[in-house]
Enzyme design. Structure first.
Site, short mmCIF file in Angstrom:
data_model
loop_
_atom_site.label_atom_id
_atom_site.label_comp_id
_atom_site.label_asym_id
_atom_site.label_seq_id
_atom_site.Cartn_x
_atom_site.Cartn_y
_atom_site.Cartn_z
N GLU A 12 0.81 -1.22 0.00
CA GLU A 12 0.00 0.00 0.00
C GLU A 12 0.85 1.27 0.00
O GLU A 12 0.38 2.32 -0.44
CB GLU A 12 -0.98 -0.02 1.19
CG GLU A 12 -2.09 -1.07 0.99
CD GLU A 12 -2.97 -1.27 2.20
OE1 GLU A 12 -4.17 -1.56 2.02
OE2 GLU A 12 -2.48 -1.17 3.36
N ASP A 196 -11.90 -6.39 -3.25
CA ASP A 196 -12.78 -7.57 -3.15
C ASP A 196 -14.12 -7.10 -2.63
O ASP A 196 -14.27 -5.92 -2.28
CB ASP A 196 -12.17 -8.60 -2.18
CG ASP A 196 -11.98 -8.02 -0.79
OD1 ASP A 196 -10.88 -7.50 -0.53
OD2 ASP A 196 -12.93 -8.03 0.00
#
Ligand code: 4EZ
Length: 230
Positions: A12, A196
């Site tokens: 990230e 997701d």
């Protein structure tokens, strides 16, 4: 001005470090902090490790030890709102802890005495994100993010979180970072790109898309940083 940019996982923050170029690594509180100067402004980058406890420690450290006076979080999340597709960006308007539960005593989910169910993100940074989105011709959804110490991969758990918090997305750090920043009066902004949809396939979807979604979020954060430093 000194800006903290946080993620939870190495993936990230890697795209952010790449953009910053040179940085100095400092070890502190069992983690690494990366200090850089970007267009004349001091920036501290770190990934906290996953979850509310580690993210609380890192956010607090960035503010109290490294003296950051605003904080931007970049990362990925599970989408709950069906309008959110893989790779879509969501800006948190407010955040909650979906696993904070003293309902046995008649309190609402996410509430403890002295706290609040939701913590609101900084309105100016949200407004800036809208400007940047417009400039880039991108749609960025504003919504509620629910945070808890679990990777959600179950339709029923998702629906319970919607019922209690009307959340649009969920992850494992935003709500705790929000509490830290609110308590220490540091304006903060939480951005996530969907990896997701927190259903039974979530772990597979996460493995496939977390890296590409992390880049989408990081690139948007850097566009915002460009505007903050100008
Ligand atoms: C936590 N982050 C996931 C870390 C997963 C695996 C090694 C974001 C996230 C998430 N959190 C993406 N999808 C999620 C989901 N379905 N539930 C919770 O911030 C680490």
């Amino acid at each position: 001005m000194k800006i903290a940019i946080m993620g939870a996982m190495p993936e990230e923050v890697a795209p952010i470090l790449e953009k910053l170029g040179e940085y100095k690594t400092t070890k502190y509180a069992d983690n690494e902090y990366y200090e850089a100067t970007y267009k004349g402004v001091d920036i501290v980058v770190a990934y906290s490790k996953i979850g509310k406890v580690f993210s609380t420690l890192t956010a607090t450290t960035m503010i109290e030890h490294f003296n950051c006076d605003r904080l931007l979080f970049s990362g990925v999340a599970g989408g709950i709102n069906p309008s959110l597709k893989i790779g879509d960006l969501i800006v948190a308007t407010k955040l909650s802890q979906h696993d904070l539960d003293i309902t046995a005593f008649g309190h609402p989910m996410g509430f403890v005495p002295g706290g609040s169910v939701f913590v609101e993100a900084d309105k100016d940074l949200i407004a800036l994100s809208k400007d940047v989105a417009k400039e880039l011709g991108k749609t960025v959804k504003e919504g509620i993010i629910a945070t808890g110490d679990q990777f959600v991969h179950d339709e029923k758990v998702k629906q319970t979180i919607v019922k209690h918090f009307n959340a649009d997305a969920l992850e494992m750090e935003g709500g705790s970072v929000a509490v830290v920043c609110k308590s220490l009066n540091v304006p903060f902004f939480i951005l996530r790109a969907i990896s997701d949809t927190a259903d039974t396939d979530a772990s597979f979807s996460f493995d496939e898309f977390m890296e590409s979604s992390a880049i989408i979020s990081a690139e948007f954060i850097m566009k915002m940083i460009d505007r903050v430093v100008e």
